[in-house]
Design a protein around this motif. Structure first.
Motif, mmCIF file in Angstrom:
data_model
loop_
_atom_site.group_PDB
_atom_site.id
_atom_site.type_symbol
_atom_site.label_atom_id
_atom_site.label_comp_id
_atom_site.label_asym_id
_atom_site.label_seq_id
_atom_site.Cartn_x
_atom_site.Cartn_y
_atom_site.Cartn_z
ATOM 1 N N ARG A 15 0.840 -1.212 0.000
ATOM 2 C CA ARG A 15 0.000 0.000 0.000
ATOM 3 C C ARG A 15 0.870 1.255 0.000
ATOM 4 O O ARG A 15 0.539 2.244 -0.657
ATOM 5 N N ARG A 65 -0.062 3.354 -3.410
ATOM 6 C CA ARG A 65 -0.840 4.581 -3.269
ATOM 7 C C ARG A 65 -0.128 5.797 -3.871
ATOM 8 O O ARG A 65 -0.753 6.565 -4.630
ATOM 9 N N ARG A 107 -9.255 6.328 1.919
ATOM 10 C CA ARG A 107 -10.514 5.923 1.294
ATOM 11 C C ARG A 107 -11.316 7.139 0.839
ATOM 12 O O ARG A 107 -11.880 7.159 -0.256
ATOM 13 N N ALA A 112 -9.536 8.641 -2.169
ATOM 14 C CA ALA A 112 -9.773 7.874 -3.396
ATOM 15 C C ALA A 112 -11.156 8.170 -3.974
ATOM 16 O O ALA A 112 -11.315 8.306 -5.200
ATOM 17 N N LEU A 113 -12.141 8.309 -3.138
ATOM 18 C CA LEU A 113 -13.486 8.644 -3.623
ATOM 19 C C LEU A 113 -13.507 10.034 -4.253
ATOM 20 O O LEU A 113 -14.143 10.260 -5.289
ATOM 21 N N ALA A 150 -9.270 1.145 -4.191
ATOM 22 C CA ALA A 150 -8.578 1.786 -3.065
ATOM 23 C C ALA A 150 -9.578 2.329 -2.044
ATOM 24 O O ALA A 150 -9.324 2.299 -0.836
ATOM 25 N N ALA A 151 -10.738 2.825 -2.518
ATOM 26 C CA ALA A 151 -11.743 3.342 -1.590
ATOM 27 C C ALA A 151 -12.389 2.232 -0.773
ATOM 28 O O ALA A 151 -12.861 2.472 0.345
ATOM 29 N N ALA A 152 -12.405 1.011 -1.324
ATOM 30 C CA ALA A 152 -12.992 -0.123 -0.603
ATOM 31 C C ALA A 152 -11.981 -0.855 0.261
ATOM 32 O O ALA A 152 -12.354 -1.775 0.999
ATOM 33 N N ASP A 153 -10.714 -0.483 0.198
ATOM 34 C CA ASP A 153 -9.667 -1.169 0.950
ATOM 35 C C ASP A 153 -9.730 -0.749 2.418
ATOM 36 O O ASP A 153 -9.519 0.420 2.756
ATOM 37 N N THR A 154 -10.017 -1.679 3.302
ATOM 38 C CA THR A 154 -10.099 -1.391 4.742
ATOM 39 C C THR A 154 -8.805 -1.740 5.477
ATOM 40 O O THR A 154 -8.765 -1.665 6.712
ATOM 41 N N GLU A 155 -7.768 -2.142 4.749
ATOM 42 C CA GLU A 155 -6.471 -2.488 5.342
ATOM 43 C C GLU A 155 -6.607 -3.600 6.377
ATOM 44 O O GLU A 155 -5.926 -3.608 7.406
ATOM 45 N N SER A 189 -15.148 -4.159 7.827
ATOM 46 C CA SER A 189 -15.910 -3.147 7.103
ATOM 47 C C SER A 189 -17.138 -2.745 7.900
ATOM 48 O O SER A 189 -17.524 -3.390 8.884
#
Length: 262
Positions: A4, A8, A81, A84-85, A130-135, A139
């Motif tokens: 990441r 990123r 996140r 990214a959005l 990337a916006a859905a990535d919660t690391e 969720s």
């Protein structure tokens, strides 16, 4: 984590460079986006369109500022996140206003614009990932389901022991309700049958008690009448005394009233 930190900044680089260029040189982009901006503003409601700037260069600079800010946040891992959005949203006007390949008649220019258009679509897909990535963190949907399961377990635990064996808390409640209704029906039938069996006995007992009370009243009526007759003079004297006292009080009240009026 290392992936990441590398991916990123790589994804954010193109947005930072494009945003800086839009802030420094907005004229060319504004000329390309003029028709798109005008048609978009005309499609909006009047109250919304009145609140939006109509200057194409200003709108290009605003979009460039969003790209620079979102790119820096995404590259540094701050609110990735949300960043990214925001970048995905900034790609919408950039793509449709800057690369309308369907309007080009020259095959070479059409292919070039189509390539740029598809490149932006690919970038939007990467940004959505990337916006859905919660690391690795849960969720919001997963946490919501877990809270709901915990609430259901708490309700089930609060039910009686027998109710916990059902397939669900609601099924247990329904089962207990049906059981209670069945018991109540059985008790009601038993009580009705008992009343039918003992009705003659109860009626006879009521008649006997009525006769007994009538005899007692008849025996005491002469005694009561005699007692009233013996105390009649005394009651009459008491009544006369009370009447005289009331008359004296009324006369005293009239005198006070006349004195106050005069």
């Amino acid at each position: 984590m290392i992936l990441r930190r590398i991916a990123r900044p790589m994804l954010a680089t193109v947005f930072i460079a494009s945003g800086v260029d839009a802030l420094r040189k907005p004229t060319g982009r504004a000329e390309m986006a003029g028709d798109f901006i005008e048609s978009s503003l005309n499609a909006l409601p009047e109250n919304v369109s009145a609140a939006v700037p109509h200057d194409p260069e200003l709108l290009v600079r605003i979009n460039g500022a969003v790209q620079v800010g979102g790119g820096l946040l995404l590259a540094t891992g701050r609110f990735p996140r949300i960043a990214a959005l925001g970048l995905a949203g900034s790609l919408v006007p950039t793509t449709f206003a800057g690369h309308p390949f369907w309007q080009e008649t020259d095959p070479a220019k059409r292919n070039l614009q189509r390539t740029q258009f598809l490149k932006n679509v690919s970038l939007a897909g990467g940004l959505l990932i990337a916006a859905a990535d919660t690391e690795g963190k849960p969720s919001l949907a997963w946490r919501g389901k877990r809270k709901a399961s915990a609430a259901t377990a708490a309700v089930t635990a609060a039910l009686p022991v027998g109710a916990k064996a059902g397939s669900s808390a609601w099924d247990s409640i329904v089962e207990r309700t049906h059981e209670g209704a069945s018991v109540l029906g059985e008790k009601s039938e038993e009580a009705a049958e008992l009343l039918r069996d003992r009705a003659p006995e109860l009626a006879e007992a009521a008649r006997e008690r009525s006769t007994e009370w009538a005899e007692k009243i008849g025996d005491r009526s002469a005694e009561v009448a005699e007692l009233i007759g013996d105390r009649a003079p005394e009651l009459a004297d008491s009544a006369k005394s009370l009447a005289a006292t009331a008359q004296d009080k009324a006369e005293a009240g009239r005198r006070r009233w006349r004195k106050a009026v005069s």
